[in-house]
Design an enzyme around this catalytic site. Structure first.
Site, PDB file in Angstrom:
ATOM      1  N   ASP A 279       0.845  -1.196   0.000  1.00  0.00           N
ATOM      2  CA  ASP A 279       0.000   0.000   0.000  1.00  0.00           C
ATOM      3  C   ASP A 279       0.882   1.248   0.000  1.00  0.00           C
ATOM      4  OD1 ASP A 279       0.932   0.308   2.624  1.00  0.00           O
ATOM      5  OD2 ASP A 279      -0.921  -0.432   3.525  1.00  0.00           O
ATOM      6  N   GLN A 280       0.279   2.409   0.181  1.00  0.00           N
ATOM      7  CA  GLN A 280       1.039   3.662   0.156  1.00  0.00           C
ATOM      8  C   GLN A 280       2.048   3.778   1.281  1.00  0.00           C
ATOM      9  OE1 GLN A 280      -2.012   6.688   0.026  1.00  0.00           O
ATOM     10  NE2 GLN A 280      -1.719   6.943  -2.184  1.00  0.00           N
TER      11      GLN A 280
END
Length: 138
Positions: free
Chosen positions: A17-18
């Site tokens: 994810d980020q």
């Protein structure tokens, strides 16, 4: 008889994810990789089940996340057949980075026929190759 398997994989960027942490659903995908490899090592790839009109449907899945995995980590997925009957199979999984346990889980599967109904695997030719596994689980 092999009843557990170790599969090594490297975390891909697309799996994070980020925050750079592996997105939670990827662990279930890795569990599938582990199951496939375990059956392959038993000389029972999923394609053998499918050729005989059998499927293995997931009816339950869980995962407990202990530590995050990150991009480029090399992971070891340990997959074990925890329990097997003539209608269902329970697998357990442990995901490690080196010696650190990152996640653990379990999936429960049932054998289905081509109509999507619960099947008794003893009625299929593949039973002769599965039966020895039952003796190991008792």
């Amino acid at each position: 008889m092999i009843l557990s398997s170790k599969t090594t994989l490297r975390v891909r960027y697309a799996e994070t994810d980020q925050m750079g942490i592996v997105y939670h659903s990827n662990y279930l995908i890795w569990f599938e990789v582990g199951r496939s490899e375990l059956f392959r090592e038993l000389n029972l790839p999923y394609t053998e089940f499918e050729k005989q009109g059998l499927g293995l449907a997931v009816i339950e899945a869980n995962c407990r996340y202990r530590q995050p995995a990150r991009y480029d980590d090399e992971l070891i997925i340990v997959t074990e057949i925890e329990n097997m009957t003539t209608r269902r199979v329970v697998f357990s999984y442990h995901v490690y980075r080196e010696q650190t346990l990152l996640a653990e889980g379990k999936t429960v599967h049932v054998f289905l026929n081509q109509e999507g109904r619960l099947a008794d695997v003893r009625k299929y030719d593949i039973w002769s190759r599965l039966e020895p596994l039952f003796a190991k689980r008792e």
